[in-house]
Design an enzyme around this catalytic site. Structure first.
Site, PDB file in Angstrom:
ATOM      1  N   ARG A 133       0.802  -1.219   0.000  1.00 54.55           N
ATOM      2  CA  ARG A 133       0.000   0.000   0.000  1.00 54.55           C
ATOM      3  C   ARG A 133       0.835   1.270   0.000  1.00 54.55           C
ATOM      4  NH1 ARG A 133      -3.086  -3.941   2.488  1.00 54.55           N
ATOM      5  NH2 ARG A 133      -1.978  -3.678   4.466  1.00 54.55           N
ATOM      6  N   GLU A 170       6.418 -11.943  14.282  1.00 54.05           N
ATOM      7  CA  GLU A 170       6.022 -12.589  15.533  1.00 54.05           C
ATOM      8  C   GLU A 170       6.499 -14.043  15.567  1.00 54.05           C
ATOM      9  OE1 GLU A 170       2.013 -13.223  18.284  1.00 54.05           O
ATOM     10  OE2 GLU A 170       1.830 -12.677  16.171  1.00 54.05           O
TER      11      GLU A 170
END
Length: 246
Positions: A133, A170
């Site tokens: 984006r 993560e």
């Protein structure tokens, strides 16, 4: 209820707009999604404007700016055009959807104008956009301020010789790449993405540029998810956001 706090330095709309998804999961990397436990809202999600002063070094102080009447129609239009989608792309995630902002031509124009007004006189020669984006907001900003646009991509997307930077997720790692020779030592760069969550991708982009001698002037995002503390990961690197999802 949408709350808008205007920009003191941006009281006049700019004529400089040059007109016409990779899905990212939070909190793994800086993306457009956040756990609903942090941000449990729907289309009526509340946003505020949080704007630090432009700086090339030093710790950025959080600062909110407002006009005399406390309103800025551009900020209100931008915030109201952003949609929050619960349980996307999986249960427990609240996804910040900027595609509805892109459908609103006035809000999209306002978004680009606010960035252009901030950076047009800062001697920036590189606008680095983070996949995917950042590719939407970066090019019109680059054209308007007279800078080149450099895409920062996932592995095996760029056809030529690349320089790579690994960064932590993560669970595991990912890699960001940039073409060799796209930037030169001593250039001044702006890093653009749609949203900052944990700040992982922005940090990777900064490290990649600094490895080849580029000065990162600032990072710019449309949305910030403050609960995920991306600013802390950026450390002393300046960050500018238009709206903050509360």
């Amino acid at each position: 209820m949408m709350q808008a706090i205007s920009l003191l330095n941006f009281s006049k709309p700019s004529p400089l707009f040059v007109g016409p998804f990779q899905r990212r999961h939070c909190p793994s990397i800086a993306g457009a999604a956040a756990p609903i436990s942090h941000l449990h809202r729907n289309r009526c999600q509340s946003y505020r404007i949080s704007v630090p002063p432009l700086s090339c070094s030093g710790t950025v102080q959080h600062q909110e700016m407002a006009s005399d009447d406390g309103q800025d129609s551009r900020i209100s239009r931008i915030s109201s055009a952003i949609r929050a989608i619960p349980d996307f792309p999986k249960p427990g995630i609240l996804f910040q959807d900027i595609t509805t902002l892109l459908l609103d031509t006035k809000a999209f124009r306002d978004t680009i104008d606010l960035f252009v007004e901030r950076y047009k006189d800062k001697n920036i020669s590189v606008v680095a956009g983070i996949e995917a984006r950042g590719f939407i907001f970066g090019p019109p900003i680059a054209l308007a301020i007279g800078a080149k646009f450099v895409p920062m991509r996932k592995p095996h997307k760029l056809p030529g010789e690349v320089i790579s930077e690994e960064y932590a997720l993560e669970y595991g790692t990912d890699v960001m790449e940039m073409h060799v020779g796209a930037v030169e030592a001593g250039e001044r760069a702006l890093v653009v993405d749609d949203l900052i969550a944990t700040g992982g991708t922005l940090c990777a982009a900064i490290r990649l540029l600094e490895r080849v001698g580029v000065q990162v002037v600032e990072c710019a995002c449309v949305i910030e998810l403050p609960e995920l503390q991306g600013r802390q990961q950026l450390g002393d690197k300046p960050l500018f956001v238009l709206v903050s999802a509360n």
